[in-house]
Design an enzyme around this catalytic site. Structure first.
Site: not given
Length: 549
Positions: A67, A87, A166, A168, A296, A405, A490, A518, A528, A530
């Site tokens: 994100y 990546e 998921g 959310m 990296v 949830e 999370h 994060g 949640n 994100f």
């Protein structure tokens, strides 16, 4: 207790029945029938995916494609800056032997786990039978990374965690925001950056009229009934799934995806992962390139200015194919809370970046994650068909410190079970440290800390069980074990905003080094995370571009 929405209480002008949240759940299966619409490729439209050449010089290097990294890449590219993204995982742009990009959740295979020879599924048992099995070692999509006392589940591939959650998409209630990011102005977040993030992510709400009668959400309606009968608020939660696609799935008009249980090992069709949103927009600029299967290993100040970045190119077994060195004018750490924190901790301890301050590695938390299941009565079936995309939750945050949830358990059979992933107001924070004896980064998590999260979740489910005359399931996480207290979906913190960095993510001690993921958030978001990660990245990169570029 009537239905209500957390976001209605936290932001102005939002429908009171809506609640802005993101995570993953569990198990589902069905073969595609002939004559259905052609499968959509789960690829990054137009993104230039190619190995970075050894000796390259890049203006902006983004470490990670989740994100925060995707936000940074898009905004930098639109500002005229050429960006290269690194990546560690696959591009996820080719199909497997079943004709699909991603494996089904009930049938994990070589695509499912990151460099493991045996699966490590969040639910280890079902009806007394073990679920894990041997698989070929492969750079699969879900990393179950083990630390002392906790397993951290993370997405691996272009799109990061967006590939395996998921969907959310939650904006926290505004009155809770000062406890989440105390040095950030709530007014600017709720007026500008949360709306920008929700728009960029493609967040929408389920059609509640359809939801009320959809067989695939019977499990959620049972969850609502039990919550309300015990006096708990039941809240609807937006998602990044394409609801029109799900309606077509239910009608049998397109290949099933959410209705085939696809979630923690990827979703082949309806979910709007970052590949379809931020990264697709970044690709359209023509200024973004991605190296998949690259990792990296070091960042050090370069004599010519900027930073020398050491990168290993790996194959699908994890073996190193080539060691590369590139020079970057600026480096954005966006490898996720764990990836960024581990890398920075090692770089500080080993002398590569010795001027990083004492807050590196600190303030890490699990967002209070804990899971449980309840065994319902025979008159409360939860349905053989369950959508893998959650739409709702139970809010007892103010009274008991938990948001639960209402999660799916898409096994393809009737289980009479309700399943929940709780987010709790846990006070505990751990620290990453370098262990020179083992040559790895350790985490100081104490498994006993999960008891606080269990107690907060029990504030909901003990009351529901007492009201309904039901019991907890004891067959999901091990023999006679009620609580899934061994994991987190999370991870947050480790390079906390305005401690390890300034108030916009610039690392103290070095110009041109940034944290944009994060790792900036100290351990808990109350929901949640994100959308908050995305909104914070939008806020920070706007200031960084204006002042540093």
């Amino acid at each position: 207790m009537s239905e209500r929405s957390l976001s209605a209480q936290g932001t102005h002008g939002i429908d009171r029945r809506r609640f802005l949240t993101g995570t993953g759940s569990v198990l589902g299966a069905a073969a595609l029938a002939g004559g259905l619409a052609a499968p959509a490729r789960a690829e990054v439209p137009g993104l230039n995916v190619c190995p970075i050449p050894d000796g390259s010089h890049v203006r902006a290097l983004v470490v990670g494609t989740g994100y925060g990294g995707s936000v940074a890449a898009l905004r930098l590219a639109r500002a005229g800056v050429d960006v290269h993204m690194i990546e560690m995982g696959l591009a996820w742009d080719t199909t497997g032997p079943d004709g699909k990009v991603f494996a089904n959740t009930t049938k994990p295979d070589y695509r499912s786990f990151w460099l493991r020879t045996r699966t490590k599924q969040p639910l280890s048992q079902f009806l007394g039978f073990p679920l894990d099995k041997d698989v070929p070692r492969h750079t699969g999509i879900l990393d179950a990374e083990d630390f002392a006392g906790i397993t951290v589940y993370q997405g691996r591939g272009i799109g990061g965690g967006s590939l395996v959650n998921g969907g959310m998409a939650v904006t926290p209630r505004r009155e809770r925001f000062p406890a989440i990011l105390p040095t950030v102005d709530p007014a600017e977040m709720y007026a500008t950056y949360y709306p920008r993030a929700n728009a960029g992510l493609g967040v929408t709400s389920v059609d509640e009229t359809w939801w009320e009668n959809a067989a695939c959400y019977q499990y959620a309606r049972v969850g609502r009934k039990h919550a309300q009968r015990s006096g708990f608020p039941f809240v609807f939660v937006p998602n990044v799934y394409d609801w029109d696609y799900m309606k077509q799935e239910a009608a049998g008009a397109v290949p099933k995806s959410a209705l085939d249980g696809e979630v923690i090992y990827g979703n082949n069709h309806g979910k709007k992962s970052l590949q379809k949103t931020y990264l697709a927009q970044a690709a359209a600029t023509g200024r973004v390139t991605v190296s998949a299967l690259h990792r990296v290993t070091s960042v050090t100040p370069a004599a010519a200015g900027g930073y020398t970045v050491a990168i290993d190119q790996i194959d699908t077994t994890g073996a190193v194919l080539a060691a590369k060195t590139v020079r970057a004018d600026r480096v954005f750490f966006a490898a996720g809370s764990v990836g960024t924190s581990k890398l920075l901790t090692r770089l500080k301890a080993t002398g590569a970046l010795p001027a990083l301050n004492e807050h590196i590695g600190k303030g890490w938390g699990d967002n209070g994650n804990v899971m449980c299941g309840r065994a319902n009565h025979m008159w409360d079936p939860t349905g053989t068909l369950q959508s893998a995309m959650p739409t709702a939750g139970i809010d007892n945050w103010d009274a008991g410190g938990a948001f639960a949830e209402v999660a799916p358990l898409p096994t393809g059979i009737e289980t009479y079970a309700s399943f929940y992933l709780s987010i709790t107001r846990t006070p505990h924070r751990a620290e990453f440290t370098w262990n020179p004896a083992t040559g790895r980064v350790d985490l100081s998590w104490d498994r006993s800390w999960k008891q606080a999260s269990i107690d907060m979740a029990k504030s909901v489910f003990d009351k529901i069980n007492a009201k309904e005359g039901t019991i907890y399931r004891t067959d999901l996480f091990g023999a006679y074990k009620i609580w899934g207290d061994h994991l987190t979906y999370h991870p947050l913190g480790g390079a906390v905003l305005d401690r390890a960095t300034d108030n916009h993510g610039r690392l103290h001690g070095y110009q041109g080094l940034y944290v944009i993921d994060g790792a900036l958030i100290p351990g808990n978001t109350s929901v949640n995370p994100f959308v908050t990660i995305t909104a914070l990245a939008e806020r920070n990169i706007e200031r960084i571009i204006a002042e540093d570029f």
